[in-house]
Scaffold this motif. Structure first.
Motif, short mmCIF file in Angstrom:
data_model
loop_
_atom_site.label_atom_id
_atom_site.label_comp_id
_atom_site.label_asym_id
_atom_site.label_seq_id
_atom_site.Cartn_x
_atom_site.Cartn_y
_atom_site.Cartn_z
N UNK A 40 0.85 -1.19 0.00
CA UNK A 40 0.00 0.00 0.00
C UNK A 40 0.89 1.25 0.00
N UNK A 41 0.26 2.39 -0.27
CA UNK A 41 0.99 3.66 -0.27
C UNK A 41 1.56 3.96 1.13
N UNK A 42 0.80 3.61 2.16
CA UNK A 42 1.27 3.83 3.54
C UNK A 42 2.45 2.93 3.86
N UNK A 43 2.38 1.67 3.45
CA UNK A 43 3.49 0.74 3.68
C UNK A 43 4.74 1.21 2.93
N UNK A 44 4.55 1.65 1.70
CA UNK A 44 5.68 2.14 0.90
C UNK A 44 6.32 3.35 1.57
N UNK A 45 5.51 4.31 2.01
CA UNK A 45 6.04 5.51 2.65
C UNK A 45 6.82 5.15 3.92
N UNK A 46 6.28 4.26 4.73
CA UNK A 46 6.96 3.85 5.96
C UNK A 46 8.27 3.13 5.64
N UNK A 47 8.23 2.23 4.65
CA UNK A 47 9.44 1.49 4.26
C UNK A 47 10.51 2.43 3.77
N UNK A 48 10.13 3.42 2.94
CA UNK A 48 11.11 4.36 2.40
C UNK A 48 11.68 5.28 3.49
N UNK A 49 10.86 5.64 4.48
CA UNK A 49 11.36 6.45 5.60
C UNK A 49 12.44 5.69 6.37
N UNK A 50 12.16 4.43 6.66
CA UNK A 50 13.15 3.61 7.38
C UNK A 50 14.40 3.41 6.52
N UNK A 51 14.20 3.16 5.23
CA UNK A 51 15.35 2.95 4.34
C UNK A 51 16.23 4.20 4.31
N UNK A 52 15.64 5.38 4.23
CA UNK A 52 16.43 6.62 4.22
C UNK A 52 17.22 6.77 5.51
N UNK A 53 16.61 6.42 6.64
CA UNK A 53 17.32 6.51 7.93
C UNK A 53 18.50 5.55 7.97
N UNK A 54 18.29 4.32 7.48
CA UNK A 54 19.36 3.33 7.47
C UNK A 54 20.50 3.79 6.57
N UNK A 55 20.15 4.30 5.38
CA UNK A 55 21.18 4.77 4.46
C UNK A 55 21.96 5.93 5.09
N UNK A 56 21.26 6.84 5.74
CA UNK A 56 21.94 7.96 6.41
C UNK A 56 22.89 7.47 7.50
N UNK A 57 22.45 6.48 8.29
CA UNK A 57 23.31 5.91 9.33
C UNK A 57 24.53 5.24 8.72
N UNK A 58 24.32 4.47 7.66
CA UNK A 58 25.45 3.80 7.01
C UNK A 58 26.42 4.82 6.41
N UNK A 59 25.88 5.87 5.80
CA UNK A 59 26.74 6.91 5.22
C UNK A 59 27.55 7.61 6.32
N UNK A 60 26.92 7.88 7.45
CA UNK A 60 27.63 8.51 8.57
C UNK A 60 28.75 7.61 9.08
N UNK A 61 28.46 6.32 9.18
CA UNK A 61 29.50 5.38 9.60
C UNK A 61 30.63 5.35 8.57
N UNK A 62 30.27 5.43 7.28
CA UNK A 62 31.28 5.46 6.23
C UNK A 62 32.16 6.69 6.32
N UNK A 63 31.54 7.84 6.60
CA UNK A 63 32.31 9.08 6.75
C UNK A 63 33.21 9.01 7.98
N UNK A 64 32.82 8.18 8.95
CA UNK A 64 33.63 7.99 10.15
C UNK A 64 34.77 7.01 9.96
N UNK A 65 34.90 6.46 8.76
CA UNK A 65 36.03 5.57 8.47
C UNK A 65 35.66 4.12 8.23
#
Length: 105
Positions: free
Chosen positions: A43-68
């Motif tokens: 559903x549109x709600x499931x997709x929006x929730x999934x993409x929100x979580x995915x963006x947070x995970x990507x941001x966390x991984x990117x931050x860890x990458x910038x940390x070395x």
């Protein structure tokens, strides 16, 4: 003639597809469905929730990458790329085709 994907020999068509498309082999810690979406409908709600979580995970991984953490940096790139893909089976179903059937032209 032998067919290899990476260092694995594919002994039949199904195994070739599995190895080539990576159905079962995942990098540790990456859930492809989170980033690319499930093979079935959502559903549109499931997709929006999934993409929100995915963006947070990507941001966390990117931050860890910038940390070395080089692995986290590569995981962030991989996960980000998955957000712009459509699984083959979902695309085929959306086009009105299913596996094992031919489309009459």
């Amino acid at each position: 003639m032998r067919e290899y994907i990476g260092n694995h020999q594919a002994v039949n068509a199904a195994e070739f597809e599995e190895l080539a498309l990576g159905f079962d082999i995942l990098p540790l810690g990456i859930d492809r469905d989170l980033f690319r979406g499930p093979l079935g409908a959502e559903s549109a709600e499931e997709r929006a929730a999934r993409l929100d979580v995915a963006r947070e995970v990507i941001a966390d991984l990117a931050a860890q990458g910038e940390g070395g953490d080089e692995v986290a940096a590569w995981d962030a790139l991989y996960a980000d790329a998955l957000t712009r893909t459509v699984p083959f089976l979902r695309a085929a179903r959306a086009a009105g085709r299913s596996a094992g059937t031919e489309n009459a032209a």
